[in-house]
Design a protein around this motif. Sequence first.
Motif, short mmCIF file in Angstrom:
data_model
loop_
_atom_site.label_atom_id
_atom_site.label_comp_id
_atom_site.label_asym_id
_atom_site.label_seq_id
_atom_site.Cartn_x
_atom_site.Cartn_y
_atom_site.Cartn_z
N LYS A 192 0.83 -1.20 0.00
CA LYS A 192 0.00 0.00 0.00
C LYS A 192 0.86 1.25 0.00
O LYS A 192 0.59 2.21 -0.74
CB LYS A 192 -0.93 0.01 1.21
N THR A 193 1.91 1.25 0.82
CA THR A 193 2.82 2.40 0.87
C THR A 193 3.48 2.63 -0.48
O THR A 193 3.53 3.76 -0.99
CB THR A 193 3.90 2.17 1.95
N ASP A 194 3.98 1.55 -1.08
CA ASP A 194 4.70 1.66 -2.36
C ASP A 194 3.77 2.05 -3.51
O ASP A 194 4.10 2.93 -4.32
CB ASP A 194 5.38 0.33 -2.70
N PHE A 195 2.61 1.40 -3.59
CA PHE A 195 1.70 1.67 -4.70
C PHE A 195 1.13 3.08 -4.60
O PHE A 195 0.97 3.77 -5.62
CB PHE A 195 0.58 0.63 -4.72
N THR A 196 0.85 3.54 -3.39
CA THR A 196 0.38 4.91 -3.20
C THR A 196 1.43 5.90 -3.68
O THR A 196 1.12 6.87 -4.38
CB THR A 196 0.05 5.17 -1.72
N HIS A 197 2.69 5.64 -3.31
CA HIS A 197 3.78 6.52 -3.73
C HIS A 197 3.95 6.49 -5.25
O HIS A 197 4.16 7.54 -5.89
CB HIS A 197 5.07 6.08 -3.04
N PHE A 198 3.84 5.30 -5.83
CA PHE A 198 3.93 5.15 -7.28
C PHE A 198 2.87 5.98 -7.98
O PHE A 198 3.15 6.68 -8.97
CB PHE A 198 3.77 3.67 -7.64
N LEU A 199 1.63 5.95 -7.50
CA LEU A 199 0.54 6.71 -8.10
C LEU A 199 0.79 8.22 -8.01
O LEU A 199 0.55 8.96 -8.97
CB LEU A 199 -0.78 6.35 -7.42
N ARG A 269 -8.01 -1.44 -5.98
CA ARG A 269 -9.09 -0.45 -6.17
C ARG A 269 -9.14 0.52 -4.99
O ARG A 269 -9.25 1.73 -5.18
CB ARG A 269 -10.42 -1.17 -6.33
N ALA A 270 -9.05 -0.02 -3.76
CA ALA A 270 -9.13 0.83 -2.57
C ALA A 270 -7.97 1.82 -2.51
O ALA A 270 -8.15 3.00 -2.17
CB ALA A 270 -9.15 -0.04 -1.31
N ILE A 271 -6.77 1.36 -2.85
CA ILE A 271 -5.60 2.24 -2.82
C ILE A 271 -5.72 3.34 -3.87
O ILE A 271 -5.43 4.51 -3.60
CB ILE A 271 -4.31 1.42 -3.04
N ILE A 272 -6.15 2.98 -5.07
CA ILE A 272 -6.31 3.96 -6.15
C ILE A 272 -7.34 5.02 -5.77
O ILE A 272 -7.10 6.23 -5.95
CB ILE A 272 -6.73 3.26 -7.46
N GLN A 273 -8.44 4.58 -5.23
CA GLN A 273 -9.50 5.52 -4.86
C GLN A 273 -9.08 6.39 -3.69
O GLN A 273 -9.38 7.59 -3.65
CB GLN A 273 -10.78 4.76 -4.54
N GLU A 274 -8.37 5.82 -2.72
CA GLU A 274 -7.93 6.60 -1.57
C GLU A 274 -6.88 7.63 -1.96
O GLU A 274 -6.88 8.76 -1.45
CB GLU A 274 -7.37 5.66 -0.49
N GLU A 275 -5.96 7.25 -2.85
CA GLU A 275 -4.91 8.19 -3.27
C GLU A 275 -5.49 9.35 -4.06
O GLU A 275 -5.07 10.49 -3.91
CB GLU A 275 -3.85 7.43 -4.08
N GLY A 276 -6.44 9.07 -4.96
CA GLY A 276 -7.24 10.11 -5.58
C GLY A 276 -6.73 10.77 -6.84
O GLY A 276 -7.42 11.62 -7.40
N SER A 277 -5.56 10.41 -7.33
CA SER A 277 -5.02 11.07 -8.53
C SER A 277 -5.56 10.50 -9.83
O SER A 277 -5.42 11.13 -10.88
CB SER A 277 -3.48 10.96 -8.55
#
Length: 324
Positions: A192-199, A269-277
């Motif tokens: 989650k940390t890595d994928f959020t940063h990647f996005l 899906r949850a990570i993408i939606q939470e990150e919001g970009s």
Amino acid sequence: MASKQTVHMNQGQGEISYARNSSYQNAEQNRMKPLIEEAIIDLCSNTNTLLHGKMVIADLGCSSGPNALALVSTAVMAIHCRCLHLQQPPLEVCVLLNDLPDNDFSTVVKSLVTLRQSNEPVVMTGIIPGSFYERLFTSGSLNLVCSSCSLHWLSKVPEVLIRDHIPAYDIDEQARRERLPMVHEAYAHQFKTDFTHFLKLRAKELAPSGRMIVSVIGRPSDGSTFEFFHIWEVIAQTLSIMVSEGVIDKEKFDSFYVPMYGPSSEEMRAIIQEEGSFSIREMQHFGDVMDEFARIGKQYWSLEGNLENMLAKDTMVAVSLTKA
């Protein structure tokens, strides 16, 4: 691949090289073609793209061998076909390939020569070494980002496991079952940390309305909450056999961690939606691509037991995104 640790595919063209053992990755890239072609149609309909007359495409985690240009070649061909369909001048295309500095870029560069020989569209190429968990491109410079079979590689092993001396895979089955929720949680948190940063990074590098197509080796959505990444389990079982045969010291095995995690579609899906970009255009799941992995695994590892059943618990998750 993207871990900052010294992790990369086997180089060259030998029997155990990535170039000779990457057929299941190729199968996944073929499944991504419709998503890339749809993204190109969308981008070619964008006024800004047509106004500037150019498109910049990046493949993150391109690796080497016959698959290195598969995704960008699909995009270039789609651009050519779309321009012909719209009867508009061909766009100038810039193709940028990324992977870790230890990647076998010598073979990639040779492959790029063929891609540049095409006159329509005009193709310029470049190599960008580095981790995709870092900034790689200037702000707003990319139109399309692709990444296949790479994002399940983490930037690092979960620190809590190393700090508390918790083996990622214990040879003792009872101990392994007791620790599994803790190990899974640590790896899920790192992903989650890595994928959020990647996005966040890609959102800065993509132009307005830019597109991104990524796929990872993951887990079925209907799996157990604490079900782990089964390709990791195959690797661990192989190493545990080597421990029992005295090839590897048990202490070394207990301190060995693969920086690898397979998410479910719900997690992504949850990570993408939470990150919001980004907004999700489409999310797909493929299971049959793992059949090829099972075949190769049986051939090279000769593991006893139900390898196919283990790998059947893994799947490919592909998602098409638009910069919000």
